[in-house]
Design a protein around this motif. Structure first.
Motif, PDB file in Angstrom:
ATOM      1  N   GLU A 298     -12.064   5.769  11.103  1.00  0.00           N
ATOM      2  CA  GLU A 298     -11.051   6.215  10.001  1.00  0.00           C
ATOM      3  C   GLU A 298      -9.780   5.508  10.178  1.00  0.00           C
TER       4      GLU A 298
ATOM      5  N   TRP B 198      -6.132   4.589   8.180  1.00  0.00           N
ATOM      6  CA  TRP B 198      -5.217   5.043   7.045  1.00  0.00           C
ATOM      7  C   TRP B 198      -3.856   4.361   7.400  1.00  0.00           C
TER       8      TRP B 198
ATOM      9  N   TYR C 293       0.890  -1.157  -0.216  1.00  0.00           N
ATOM     10  CA  TYR C 293       0.053   0.106   0.064  1.00  0.00           C
ATOM     11  C   TYR C 293       0.834   1.337  -0.104  1.00  0.00           C
TER      12      TYR C 293
ATOM     13  N   THR D  58      -0.762   4.354   6.013  1.00  0.00           N
ATOM     14  CA  THR D  58       0.431   4.769   5.957  1.00  0.00           C
ATOM     15  C   THR D  58       0.630   5.877   7.006  1.00  0.00           C
ATOM     16  N   THR D  59      -0.509   6.447   7.527  1.00  0.00           N
ATOM     17  CA  THR D  59      -0.512   7.462   8.733  1.00  0.00           C
ATOM     18  C   THR D  59      -0.236   6.800   9.981  1.00  0.00           C
TER      19      THR D  59
ATOM     20  N   HIS E 122      -8.812  13.952  14.161  1.00  0.00           N
ATOM     21  CA  HIS E 122      -9.360  13.999  12.714  1.00  0.00           C
ATOM     22  C   HIS E 122     -10.720  13.508  12.829  1.00  0.00           C
TER      23      HIS E 122
ATOM     24  N   ASP F 254      -3.041  10.264   2.467  1.00  0.00           N
ATOM     25  CA  ASP F 254      -2.100   9.013   2.973  1.00  0.00           C
ATOM     26  C   ASP F 254      -1.143   8.257   2.452  1.00  0.00           C
TER      27      ASP F 254
END
Length: 441
Positions: free
Chosen positions: A140, A142, A15, A144-145, A64, A117
């Motif tokens: 939420e 994500w 990813y 990579t985050t 967020h 992301d």
């Protein structure tokens, strides 16, 4: 490392590699979205992690909230953090949620658009803001985050967390990947026992249950002068509202208006979930022979007006105060449902379609208490609207039951703060010990 863990690690890395490959295309993509009104043209660099405001000195929590509902839900939590002298960086993903944040919070919190992301954007964002903790709202995830927060030892917490049937089934098919991601969370505070069990099953730990903090939110505000202005124009006509509607549900609302106007002189208040669709919705209504007044144009509601089209952002408090019967959308022509608690807070008898999996527990409580009714189709909706508009006793009984239901469901904010205490108490102490007014470099 077990084979499943190795595959999960490879999937997450893949990813990230895919993100690196497409990152050069993000600038033209954002420009295209800005042209469509889906990005703030003047602030789209924020989506690449570039800050547009100074980072204040002292502890800072990053929250967020993807869209309007999540933003509204965590307003009391953000106010509590500010009361403790902890700075709040709020990121949102939509133009509409940014407008709600501005109208409800002003400059009491720092608002930025959430970075995409992709690793360069995420690193740029985190290098600048250096949050002491990261709090996501509802669902939420994500990769990579989350991986970058974990690498920097920044605790990441999910509050008001929920897991829809569809999401749970999808994660179950890739359980090793789910465990690799959800295992990065320091804490999950779930809306219900069902949600909590699903997060635990997917590798999150610890998980506690708070209830839905949307119940503890203030009722959406409204300017009294604007409310009185429209009440005078409506002049005692019977009204009902179809709110948070998705494509297909506006046609159903039009059918109800056409079926009932001759009998009741009724006015339909129509509030689409995505106001940018309003031009198409108005064209459809006119094609069906209905007269439309639009809020954005400042159109007057006359005796000939069939539909008051609420095509603005952040004015649900106005629209719901103009009626006592509300159909909550994304439940007949779309799936998942929308939050029924705002109409309950504002004194509406609630109608909904059966597709409410995202708010199942709230609807179960409201239906059990008698404050909400489920309708199967357009014909049943029309009959329910007609009955409630012409039966004061039944309508007021549902409204009173809604108020009781909301009171019984309160307490989620207190439970959420208790769960967050190990993370926010040290920050509050740190804030009191450090000088104010400086800017962190």
């Amino acid at each position: 490392m077990a084979l499943s863990e190795a595959l999960a690690s490879f999937a997450v890395k893949s990813y990230s590699w895919f993100g690196a490959a497409v990152y050069p295309l993000t600038a033209p993509l954002l420009a295209y979205r800005a042209a469509k009104g889906k990005e703030d043209r003047s602030r789209r660099s924020e989506r690449l992690g570039h800050a547009s405001l100074e980072r204040p000195f002292g502890p800072l929590v990053w929250i967020h909230a993807a869209s309007v509902g999540e933003t509204t839900a965590v307003i009391p939590l953000m106010r509590e953090l500010r009361r403790r002298d902890i700075h709040v960086l709020l990121t949102t993903g939509t133009v509409t949620s940014a407008a709600v944040a501005e109208s409800r919070l002003g400059d009491t919190v720092i608002h930025q658009y959430v970075p995409l992301d992709f690793l360069p954007a995420v690193r740029r964002f985190l290098d600048y803001w250096q949050p002491d903790a990261a709090i996501g709202v509802e669902s939420e995830i994500w990769p990579t985050t989350m991986s970058e927060l974990r690498r920097r030892h920044i605790p990441q917490i999910l509050v008001n967390a929920r897991m829809s049937d569809r999401s749970f089934d999808r994660w179950q098919r890739y359980k090793s990947v789910a465990e690799a991601l959800f295992g990065k969370l320091a804490l999950v505070i779930a809306q219900s026992d069902v949600d909590a069990e699903r997060f635990r099953d997917l590798g999150a730990w610890p998980v506690i249950v708070s209830g839905n903090i949307k119940v503890d939110s203030d009722a959406p505000p409204c300017e009294e002068s604007t409310l009185n202005h429209y009440r005078q124009q409506i002049a005692g006509r019977k009204t009902w509202a179809a709110i948070s509607t998705f494509e297909g549900e506006e046609k159903i609302a039009a059918m109800v208006q056409r079926a009932l106007k001759a009998h009741t002189g009724m006015l339909t208040i129509l509030v689409p979930r995505h106001p940018e669709r309003s031009d198409d919705i108005e064209a459809m209504l006119i094609e069906k022979g209905l007269t439309v007044a639009r809020r954005t144009r400042g159109d007057a509601i006359t005796p000939e007006t069939d539909v008051f089209l609420g095509d603005t952002i952040g004015e649900m408090g106005l629209y719901l105060r103009l009626t006592e019967v509300a159909f909550v959308g994304r439940s007949l022509a779309a799936e998942g449902g929308q939050n029924p608690l705002e109409p309950a807070l504002l004194g509406c008898a609630i109608l909904s379609g059966p597709q409410v999996s995202n708010f199942r527990e709230s609807y179960q409580r409201l239906v059990r208490k008698g404050s909400a009714r489920i309708v199967r189709d357009a014909e049943m909706l029309a009959k329910a609207v007609h009955f409630l508009l012409n039966n004061d006793v039944a309508r007021l009984k549902m409204i009173d039951a809604g108020h009781e239901s909301v009171q019984e469901m309160r307490g989620a904010l207190t439970a959420t703060l208790k769960g967050l205490e190990p993370y926010i108490s040290p920050l509050s102490v740190k804030a009191k010990l450090e000088p104010r007014g400086a800017v962190q470099s």
